[in-house]
Design an enzyme around this catalytic site. Sequence first.
Site, short mmCIF file in Angstrom:
data_model
loop_
_atom_site.label_atom_id
_atom_site.label_comp_id
_atom_site.label_asym_id
_atom_site.label_seq_id
_atom_site.Cartn_x
_atom_site.Cartn_y
_atom_site.Cartn_z
N LYS A 128 0.85 -1.19 0.00
CA LYS A 128 0.00 0.00 0.00
C LYS A 128 0.89 1.24 0.00
O LYS A 128 1.89 1.28 0.75
CB LYS A 128 -0.90 -0.02 1.24
CG LYS A 128 -1.91 1.11 1.33
CD LYS A 128 -2.74 0.96 2.60
CE LYS A 128 -3.79 2.04 2.74
NZ LYS A 128 -4.58 1.91 3.98
N SER A 164 -9.50 1.86 3.36
CA SER A 164 -8.68 2.63 2.46
C SER A 164 -7.68 1.78 1.67
O SER A 164 -7.13 2.26 0.68
CB SER A 164 -7.92 3.71 3.24
OG SER A 164 -7.03 3.11 4.16
N SER A 166 -9.54 -0.48 7.57
CA SER A 166 -9.00 -0.30 6.21
C SER A 166 -8.30 -1.50 5.61
O SER A 166 -7.98 -1.48 4.42
CB SER A 166 -8.05 0.90 6.18
OG SER A 166 -8.77 2.10 6.21
#
Lengths: 480, 95
Positions: A79, A154, A178
């Site tokens: 990420k 997210s 997330s």
Amino acid sequence: MSEAQWTAHEAVQRLTSGDIGSVELIDALITRIESEDERVNAYVHLDADAARAQAQDVDERRQRGDTLGPLAGVPIAIKDVMCVRGGRTTCGSRILADYVAPYDATAVAKLRAADAVLLGKTNMDEFAMGSSNENSHFGPARNPRDLDRVPGGSSGGSAAAVAADTAIAALGSDTGGSVRQPAGYCGIVGLKPTYGRVSRYGLVAFASSLDQIGPLTKDVEDAALLLGVISGHDASDATSADVEVPDYCQKLRAGVEGLTIGLPEQFFGEGLDAETAAAIEATASRLESAGAKLQNVSLPVAGHAEYCIGAYYVVATAEASANLSRYDGVRFGYRSGEASDLQQMYHQSRSEGFGDEVKRRIMLGTYVLSAGYYDAYYLKAQKVRTLIREDFSRAFTDCDLLLGPVSPTTAFCLGDKIDDPLQMYLNDIYTVTANLAGLPGVSVPVATAQNGLPIGAQLLAPAFAEETLLRAAHHIEQTA
Amino acid sequence: MAVSIDDVRRVAALARLELSSGEQERLTTELSRILDYMEKLNELDTDGVEPTAHLTPDASVFRADERERFEALRELLSQAPDLRENYFRVPRIID
């Protein structure tokens, strides 16, 4: 089955046995990214040459007969909230669009030390603020199961990459769900470890008392494998726990006999989609048939949507407003070219660099910390946080684990909630409490809904009880 | 909790944000709605409850007060928008 569909543990086995070389595996993934990612948009940066070079190095060392790490040659996506030295780390934001990290995050360094190949950086909501990946400066990632739907957020890009077989596994970060929520929406496994289990050194800070790094994987065994690699004490993170790291794979197949699994009554009330509720109840029945004891429990505060969302969004935005004050256009990141004095430069750099949701949360966080409102909002939320922790402590005196949903519904459509911030926040009702209490949680796919989308179940455990958590998750996965 | 547009301007100044009039109006409505929602926390009696500020054990973490050299100093400094001989250059501060 193509190489790109392998799990990490399958890839390790094939690479070790010599069925395939690491370069060949990387090339298979890059080919797949080239054909799939235009639609999915899971990646924001891909450095194919650097990935090939790492793979080449692993292949050479394997040929020489060197001892290799537990993830040798396995491509893993990161990420874009974690620093990978020499590459861009943008956090999905314009303000960091050109930022090149001068060091590796500890979790990334641990993957390197395990000889994993760092494949690329994945899309995300800006500064990890969002539940749909629509808040990215680089455009939304899409759900590979249905491209009109969000992948969740997210860590939407990490979940989408794993689900689209454009990564073998990925790392994400979980501040209020997330990792778990996008895993649930995309039909993969997402693990949020105990607060302190994984070092956050090199993780761009959102809310420091809540943030935790975790793996997004194709199965529970991979989650256990990756957790073992990235966990452990780190002097560079003062919140990192000095707790021994067990071999998380060892007890995965121990079954659930003798475990007491709590079903919090508040998790099955109003607002939960009927199909999701039925899927979780069926999961509970399967656990019972396998010898687990089910127990109804009550979480009067920690299971109460309004209290949890309220407390979470006060604490998270307050911490974010402080953490994001570092983006001032002086030492790194975007600087507005228009300003004629210093104050104006701060204001303009931040206003041009941050997106709408980030500004909204900075405003909310600044408001709840401001003179006259601190006690009413921030201190109140911290006290409610204590009540939430106490609810869990009580539940875990009788139960080994808690079982419930990950999200109220399956993945929603792009555009559905983006204009209504409160509706977007309510999507996190079942996930934020694990962060407020610092507990580990895992999202496991358990069923497919009528609309063809995956339904996830969430298990929660006491702090540092990841072994039990993964053992039950593995059983759920094998019997789903 | 009704948030006024003046509140929004005051908070924006504290947060070093420059908001357009459209943004100010939108945030006035949005923050009011979100803070209204947070009012629900007042239903809970928290008299005598200790606040949770963080989740790490109480003791502070200490280390030896020794200087370490960051190996990638050049890479670090190269991130600056305007660097002049290891100094960060900014627009004028005083008239």
